[in-house]
Design a protein around this motif. Structure first.
Motif, mmCIF file in Angstrom:
data_model
loop_
_atom_site.group_PDB
_atom_site.id
_atom_site.type_symbol
_atom_site.label_atom_id
_atom_site.label_comp_id
_atom_site.label_asym_id
_atom_site.label_seq_id
_atom_site.Cartn_x
_atom_site.Cartn_y
_atom_site.Cartn_z
ATOM 1 N N GLY A 1 49.054 44.940 29.207
ATOM 2 C CA GLY A 1 49.101 46.095 30.102
ATOM 3 C C GLY A 1 48.129 45.974 31.264
ATOM 4 O O GLY A 1 47.081 45.334 31.167
ATOM 5 N N THR A 2 48.474 46.618 32.364
ATOM 6 C CA THR A 2 47.685 46.529 33.591
ATOM 7 C C THR A 2 46.305 47.163 33.431
ATOM 8 O O THR A 2 45.292 46.619 33.893
ATOM 9 C CB THR A 2 48.437 47.216 34.749
ATOM 10 N N LYS A 3 46.223 48.317 32.764
ATOM 11 C CA LYS A 3 44.935 49.001 32.616
ATOM 12 C C LYS A 3 43.932 48.144 31.852
ATOM 13 O O LYS A 3 42.753 48.089 32.199
ATOM 14 C CB LYS A 3 45.124 50.341 31.907
ATOM 15 N N VAL A 4 44.402 47.477 30.817
ATOM 16 C CA VAL A 4 43.516 46.638 30.009
ATOM 17 C C VAL A 4 42.984 45.477 30.836
ATOM 18 O O VAL A 4 41.771 45.185 30.836
ATOM 19 C CB VAL A 4 44.245 46.121 28.756
ATOM 20 N N VAL A 5 43.869 44.804 31.570
ATOM 21 C CA VAL A 5 43.441 43.648 32.360
ATOM 22 C C VAL A 5 42.496 44.074 33.481
ATOM 23 O O VAL A 5 41.498 43.393 33.772
ATOM 24 C CB VAL A 5 44.658 42.897 32.924
ATOM 25 N N ASN A 6 42.774 45.204 34.102
ATOM 26 C CA ASN A 6 41.874 45.699 35.155
ATOM 27 C C ASN A 6 40.490 46.015 34.588
ATOM 28 O O ASN A 6 39.470 45.783 35.247
ATOM 29 C CB ASN A 6 42.467 46.937 35.821
ATOM 30 N N LYS A 7 40.455 46.542 33.373
ATOM 31 C CA LYS A 7 39.170 46.802 32.725
ATOM 32 C C LYS A 7 38.452 45.502 32.426
ATOM 33 O O LYS A 7 37.223 45.384 32.638
ATOM 34 C CB LYS A 7 39.386 47.592 31.435
ATOM 35 N N TRP A 8 39.178 44.488 31.939
ATOM 36 C CA TRP A 8 38.569 43.179 31.698
ATOM 37 C C TRP A 8 37.952 42.637 32.986
ATOM 38 O O TRP A 8 36.835 42.108 32.972
ATOM 39 C CB TRP A 8 39.616 42.184 31.210
ATOM 40 N N LYS A 9 38.676 42.771 34.064
ATOM 41 C CA LYS A 9 38.214 42.245 35.358
ATOM 42 C C LYS A 9 36.934 42.950 35.797
ATOM 43 O O LYS A 9 35.987 42.311 36.256
ATOM 44 C CB LYS A 9 39.313 42.410 36.402
ATOM 45 N N ARG A 10 36.897 44.283 35.664
ATOM 46 C CA ARG A 10 35.694 45.038 36.035
ATOM 47 C C ARG A 10 34.516 44.656 35.155
ATOM 48 O O ARG A 10 33.399 44.449 35.638
ATOM 49 C CB ARG A 10 35.950 46.544 35.928
ATOM 50 N N ASN A 11 34.768 44.565 33.861
ATOM 51 C CA ASN A 11 33.684 44.228 32.936
ATOM 52 C C ASN A 11 33.116 42.837 33.205
ATOM 53 O O ASN A 11 31.900 42.631 33.158
ATOM 54 C CB ASN A 11 34.173 44.318 31.495
ATOM 55 N N ARG A 12 33.995 41.888 33.486
ATOM 56 C CA ARG A 12 33.512 40.527 33.754
ATOM 57 C C ARG A 12 32.688 40.494 35.033
ATOM 58 O O ARG A 12 31.706 39.740 35.113
ATOM 59 C CB ARG A 12 34.675 39.563 33.847
ATOM 60 N N ALA A 13 33.065 41.278 36.016
ATOM 61 C CA ALA A 13 32.307 41.313 37.272
ATOM 62 C C ALA A 13 30.888 41.811 37.069
ATOM 63 O O ALA A 13 29.997 41.523 37.870
ATOM 64 C CB ALA A 13 33.035 42.185 38.294
ATOM 65 N N ASN B 1 46.818 37.309 36.206
ATOM 66 C CA ASN B 1 47.614 38.537 36.324
ATOM 67 C C ASN B 1 48.736 38.608 35.294
ATOM 68 O O ASN B 1 49.196 39.697 34.945
ATOM 69 C CB ASN B 1 48.200 38.654 37.733
ATOM 70 N N SER B 2 49.168 37.447 34.790
ATOM 71 C CA SER B 2 50.267 37.440 33.821
ATOM 72 C C SER B 2 49.862 38.077 32.492
ATOM 73 O O SER B 2 50.724 38.464 31.700
ATOM 74 C CB SER B 2 50.771 36.014 33.602
ATOM 75 N N PHE B 3 48.552 38.229 32.243
ATOM 76 C CA PHE B 3 48.104 38.914 31.026
ATOM 77 C C PHE B 3 48.558 40.373 31.021
ATOM 78 O O PHE B 3 48.662 40.993 29.962
ATOM 79 C CB PHE B 3 46.584 38.844 30.895
ATOM 80 N N LYS B 4 48.833 40.912 32.209
ATOM 81 C CA LYS B 4 49.291 42.307 32.292
ATOM 82 C C LYS B 4 50.623 42.498 31.563
ATOM 83 O O LYS B 4 50.886 43.573 31.033
ATOM 84 C CB LYS B 4 49.417 42.728 33.752
ATOM 85 N N SER B 5 51.437 41.464 31.541
ATOM 86 C CA SER B 5 52.718 41.551 30.828
ATOM 87 C C SER B 5 52.529 41.559 29.319
ATOM 88 O O SER B 5 53.437 41.960 28.583
ATOM 89 C CB SER B 5 53.604 40.355 31.210
ATOM 90 N N VAL B 6 51.348 41.140 28.862
ATOM 91 C CA VAL B 6 51.093 41.039 27.427
ATOM 92 C C VAL B 6 50.349 42.259 26.912
ATOM 93 O O VAL B 6 50.695 42.818 25.867
ATOM 94 C CB VAL B 6 50.288 39.761 27.096
#
Length: 435
Positions: free
Chosen positions: A421-433, A414-419
Motif C-alpha cells: 500500500g501507498t501509505k505504508v511505503v510513504n511512511k517507510w520513506k519518511r522514517n528512513r529520511a 515504488n513497486s512496493f506500493k502494489s504489495v
C-alpha cells in the motif's frame, strides 16, 4: 644491563606483535519500528557473526501476551502469556546463539519472571539485556524506566540482581548460562545540555560498579548523554557524542566489565578507526600486549540506511571465516519471505520492509558516478532482477516486470506500493529520511 624481570624494548615489541588482540564483536542496535524477526533474518544472512538484538520489549506488554491481566497473582497465567508473547517475537530463532533479548521495566519481580521463562524456552540466547538508555520512554507508555533508571543506581542494581538470580537458577537446572547485560548512556540530564564533568564521570563509575556488583559484566554504553525532557529524535543530536568518555570508563574497569561502545557510527572506515583507537598497551614483567579496552561496537541507523554494508563488516571488521555475499543473502531472504507470506506470524509489511531498505541503498549507490568497493554495477543489476522477481511472487503478480530492460531503482522502490500500500511505503520513506 637490564634488571631481572624487566623486558627490553625489543622484547616488548616482539610481545606486542606476537600477542594479537581477539577478533572484535559488532552489535546491530535495536531500532523502534524496525527491529523484528524478518529484519534480523536479513542481517543474519548478511553478517552471521554480528550480534542481533530484539527491540526493547516492555515486560508489562509481554505479561499481557495472552490478553490476560499483568497481575502476578496467577503465575501459570503469567508464564503462559510470556511464552505466547515471546513465541510471537522470537519463534523460529530458538537456535540463534547471537541473539540478545532486551527488556524494559522497573519491576524486579516481573523482570525475574520474564528472565525465568525466557531462559527456559530460549536457552540459546546470548544475553538478556536491561534497557537503561532509552530517553523519553513515556511516549511509549512508561515514564519510570529506560534512561530514567540511571537516576536511581540502587534500583538499577536491584533489577539486575533479580535478573541474574533468575538466570542463575535456570543455569543450575538446565545448564544453560545466559548473561545479563545493561544498555545505558554516559550520563542522564533532566533538561541540561552541558559538558560532562568529573562528577558525572564519578557518578557513571559508581553506577556501573553497582551493576557489576549485582552480577552483570557487560555494559553497552551510548556515547551521548540522555536528556529526559527531549524526544528520542532530538536526543539523536544533542548533547554531542563523547567517545573519549567511553574510552576512559572502559580503561577504568580494565576488563572487569565488558564495554560496548554505541552511538554515531556511520561507516566501516569509522568503525575500523575506532577499533584502532580503542586499544591500550599493557606492560608488565612478562612484556607488553595490546588489548581492546572497548570489547565491541554497536550501530543501528547505519545498518538500516546501508544494510548491505554488513557484508563488509563480516569480512573486514569481524575477520570472519564465514563467506557471505549480498546476492546469496538476498536470495536467502526472499526464500524466507516467500515461506512466511501466508504465516500469521508476520505481516506482509514486516516481510517487505527489509527488502525496501536494500532497494533504497542500491538506489543511492547506483546513482554514484564511480563504482563502489562493495558492489559492482553488475552486482547491483543482478540484485535488481532478484528483488523484482521476488516482489512479483510476494504480490501474487501485482508487481509487473518492467517493459524495458533499463535499471530503475526508484521505480522498483515504488513497486512496493502494489504489495503493502501507498501509505505504508510513504511512511517507510519518511522514517528512513530521519535515520
Amino acid at each position: 644491563m637490564h634488571h631481572a624481570g624487566t623486558p627490553s624494548a625489543m622484547t616488548l615489541a616482539a610481545a606486542m606483535v606476537s600477542t594479537p588482540t581477539p577478533p572484535p564483536e559488532f552489535h546491530i542496535a535495536p531500532m523502534q519500528c524496525y527491529t523484528n524477526q524478518p529484519l534480523r533474518q536479513l542481517t543474519k544472512l548478511l553478517s552471521p557473526s554480528s550480534v542481533r538484538w530484539t527491540e526493547m520489549e516492555k515486560v508489562d506488554d509481554l505479561l499481557l501476551g495472552g490478553g490476560a491481566s499483568s497481575s502476578l497473582n496467577n503465575n501459570n497465567n503469567n508464564n503462559n502469556n510470556l511464552r505466547s508473547a515471546l513465541d510471537k517475537r522470537l519463534g523460529g530463532e530458538e537456535d540463534d546463539t547471537n541473539l540478545v533479548l532486551q527488556l524494559g521495566s522497573n519491576d524486579g519481580t516481573k523482570l525475574e519472571t520474564c528472565v525465568k521463562v525466557a531462559t527456559e524456552n530460549y536457552p540459546n540466547l546470548k544475553e538478556i539485556n536491561l534497557n537503561c538508555g532509552c530517553p523519553s520512554i513515556d511516549t511509549g507508555g512508561a515514564s519510570t524506566y529506560g534512561a530514567r533508571l540511571m537516576k536511581d543506581p540502587s534500583l538499577t542494581a536491584q533489577l539486575v540482581d533479580s535478573m541474574c538470580s533468575a538466570a542463575s537458577s535456570a543455569a543450575a537446572s538446565n545448564g544453560n548460562n545466559i548473561d545479563i547485560s545493561v544498555k545505558c548512556r554516559i550520563g542522564v540530564f533532566d533538561n541540561d545540555n552541558r559538558p560532562l564533568t568529573n562528577d558525572d564521570y564519578q557518578y557513571l563509575t559508581n553506577y556501573i560498579s553497582g551493576i557489576h556488583n549485582a552480577g552483570a559484566n557487560h555494559i553497552i554504553l551510548h556515547a551521548r548523554p540522555a536528556i529526559l525532557s527531549l524526544s528520542p529524535v532530538k536526543n539523536r543530536n544533542v548533547p554531542p557524542l563523547n567517545y573519549e568518555f567511553v574510552h576512559q570508563i572502559a580503561s577504568e574497569f580494565d576488563g572487569r566489565v565488558k564495554i560496548t561502545m554505541n552511538g554515531g557510527i556511520t561507516s566501516l572506515e569509522q568503525l575500523c578507526s575506532f577499533q584502532s583507537h580503542d586499544t591500550d598497551t599493557d606492560t608488565d614483567t612478562d612484556g607488553a600486549t595490546e588489548k581492546n579496552v572497548i570489547s565491541s561496537h554497536m550501530a543501528g541507523r547505519w545498518c538500516l540506511r546501508r544494510p548491505l554494508d554488513l557484508v563488509a563488516i563480516e569480512e573486514r571488521f569481524l575477520q570472519s571465516a564465514i563467506k557471505t555475499d549480498a546476492q546469496t543473502a538476498i536470495d536467502g531472504y526472499i526464500d524466507f519471505a516467500l515461506e512466511n507470506q501466508s504465516s500469521s506470524q508476520f505481516t506482509m509489511a514486516e516481510l517487505c520492509l527489509p527488502l525496501y531498505l536494500i532497494v533504497e541503498q542500491l538506489k543511492e549507490d547506483y546513482d554514484q558516478e564511480d563504482e563502489g568497493e562493495l558492489l559492482s554495477w553488475e552486482d547491483m543489476e543482478n540484485l535488481y532482477d532478484t528483488i523484482q522477481e521476488g516482489l512479483i511472487h510476494l504480490s501474487n503478480g501485482k508487481v509487473k516486470t518492467s517493459k524495458n530492460s533499463s535499471i530503475n531503482f526508484k521505480k522498483l522502490a515504488n513497486s512496493f506500493k502494489s504489495v503493502v500500500g501507498t501509505k505504508v511505503v510513504n511512511k517507510w520513506k519518511r522514517n528512513r529520511a530521519e535515520l
